[in-house]
Design a protein around this motif. Sequence first.
Motif, PDB file in Angstrom:
ATOM      1  N   SER A 187       0.845  -1.199   0.000  1.00  0.00           N
ATOM      2  CA  SER A 187       0.000   0.000   0.000  1.00  0.00           C
ATOM      3  C   SER A 187       0.880   1.249   0.000  1.00  0.00           C
ATOM      4  N   SER A 188       0.235   2.391  -0.138  1.00  0.00           N
ATOM      5  CA  SER A 188       0.964   3.669  -0.127  1.00  0.00           C
ATOM      6  C   SER A 188       1.511   4.011   1.256  1.00  0.00           C
ATOM      7  N   GLU A 189       1.111   3.255   2.292  1.00  0.00           N
ATOM      8  CA  GLU A 189       1.575   3.516   3.653  1.00  0.00           C
ATOM      9  C   GLU A 189       3.018   3.065   3.886  1.00  0.00           C
ATOM     10  N   HIS A 190       3.545   2.233   2.994  1.00  0.00           N
ATOM     11  CA  HIS A 190       4.880   1.669   3.199  1.00  0.00           C
ATOM     12  C   HIS A 190       5.738   1.773   1.945  1.00  0.00           C
ATOM     13  N   LYS A 191       7.046   1.743   2.148  1.00  0.00           N
ATOM     14  CA  LYS A 191       8.000   1.819   1.053  1.00  0.00           C
ATOM     15  C   LYS A 191       8.154   0.474   0.350  1.00  0.00           C
ATOM     16  N   GLU A 192       8.047  -0.610   1.122  1.00  0.00           N
ATOM     17  CA  GLU A 192       8.375  -1.932   0.610  1.00  0.00           C
ATOM     18  C   GLU A 192       7.759  -2.993   1.509  1.00  0.00           C
ATOM     19  N   ALA A 193       7.504  -4.153   0.944  1.00  0.00           N
ATOM     20  CA  ALA A 193       7.077  -5.333   1.706  1.00  0.00           C
ATOM     21  C   ALA A 193       7.964  -6.489   1.267  1.00  0.00           C
ATOM     22  N   ARG A 194       8.405  -7.280   2.253  1.00  0.00           N
ATOM     23  CA  ARG A 194       9.270  -8.420   1.926  1.00  0.00           C
ATOM     24  C   ARG A 194       8.987  -9.573   2.865  1.00  0.00           C
ATOM     25  N   LEU A 195       9.268 -10.759   2.372  1.00  0.00           N
ATOM     26  CA  LEU A 195       9.238 -11.957   3.196  1.00  0.00           C
ATOM     27  C   LEU A 195      10.658 -12.259   3.635  1.00  0.00           C
ATOM     28  N   PHE A 196      10.838 -12.505   4.930  1.00  0.00           N
ATOM     29  CA  PHE A 196      12.162 -12.772   5.494  1.00  0.00           C
ATOM     30  C   PHE A 196      12.184 -14.150   6.136  1.00  0.00           C
ATOM     31  N   ASN A 197      13.324 -14.810   6.018  1.00  0.00           N
ATOM     32  CA  ASN A 197      13.550 -16.021   6.796  1.00  0.00           C
ATOM     33  C   ASN A 197      13.714 -15.610   8.254  1.00  0.00           C
ATOM     34  N   HIS A 198      13.403 -16.535   9.153  1.00  0.00           N
ATOM     35  CA  HIS A 198      13.462 -16.226  10.583  1.00  0.00           C
ATOM     36  C   HIS A 198      14.847 -15.746  11.009  1.00  0.00           C
ATOM     37  N   ASP A 199      15.897 -16.357  10.468  1.00  0.00           N
ATOM     38  CA  ASP A 199      17.246 -15.972  10.887  1.00  0.00           C
ATOM     39  C   ASP A 199      17.664 -14.584  10.383  1.00  0.00           C
ATOM     40  N   GLU A 200      16.928 -14.007   9.454  1.00  0.00           N
ATOM     41  CA  GLU A 200      17.235 -12.661   8.960  1.00  0.00           C
ATOM     42  C   GLU A 200      16.663 -11.569   9.865  1.00  0.00           C
ATOM     43  N   VAL A 201      15.650 -11.898  10.660  1.00  0.00           N
ATOM     44  CA  VAL A 201      14.920 -10.907  11.448  1.00  0.00           C
ATOM     45  C   VAL A 201      15.814 -10.220  12.487  1.00  0.00           C
ATOM     46  N   ALA A 202      16.717 -10.969  13.103  1.00  0.00           N
ATOM     47  CA  ALA A 202      17.574 -10.412  14.162  1.00  0.00           C
ATOM     48  C   ALA A 202      18.397  -9.218  13.682  1.00  0.00           C
ATOM     49  N   GLY A 203      18.763  -9.170  12.412  1.00  0.00           N
ATOM     50  CA  GLY A 203      19.599  -8.098  11.890  1.00  0.00           C
ATOM     51  C   GLY A 203      18.838  -6.899  11.353  1.00  0.00           C
ATOM     52  N   LEU A 204      17.515  -6.920  11.433  1.00  0.00           N
ATOM     53  CA  LEU A 204      16.709  -5.835  10.882  1.00  0.00           C
ATOM     54  C   LEU A 204      16.451  -4.744  11.910  1.00  0.00           C
ATOM     55  N   ARG A 205      16.322  -3.516  11.426  1.00  0.00           N
ATOM     56  CA  ARG A 205      15.973  -2.395  12.295  1.00  0.00           C
ATOM     57  C   ARG A 205      14.469  -2.433  12.546  1.00  0.00           C
TER      58      ARG A 205
END
Length: 129
Positions: A89-107
């Motif tokens: 939607s226009s409310e966000h810049k991007e949408a992505r699917l992440f593996n569980h192990d990638e989540v820890a490194g995200l802001r």
Amino acid sequence: MSVKGVCVRAGQVLLLHNERDEWELPGGKLELGEDPTVCVTREIFEETGWAVTVGPILDSWQYHVRDGVDVLIVTYGCSVDADSPVQVSSEHKEARLFNHDEVAGLRMPSGYRRSIDDWYSRLGLSAPG
């Protein structure tokens, strides 16, 4: 108050990139008199085009967005009812699917991480690492 959903499909969690340069769970503001599960279903569909089935409450906490803005966040585990593509939607810049192990490194706020970890655990999916 904001209700958010942890949507896991094929082992990956859906996250949205917001204007604060953070990744967040889909969901939004609870309207006066609105049932929280109806709200999270509606908000996820509006933000992503995904139809979901709302499951259990995972967590709740107060999030300090910025000076003068604090929000009570309640997260729910959600099942995705189809494998349609994400429509951002226009409310966000991007949408992505992440593996569980990638989540820890995200802001992102730590409460979202806790909710994601909890939902993966309840689904019987392996923990990162």
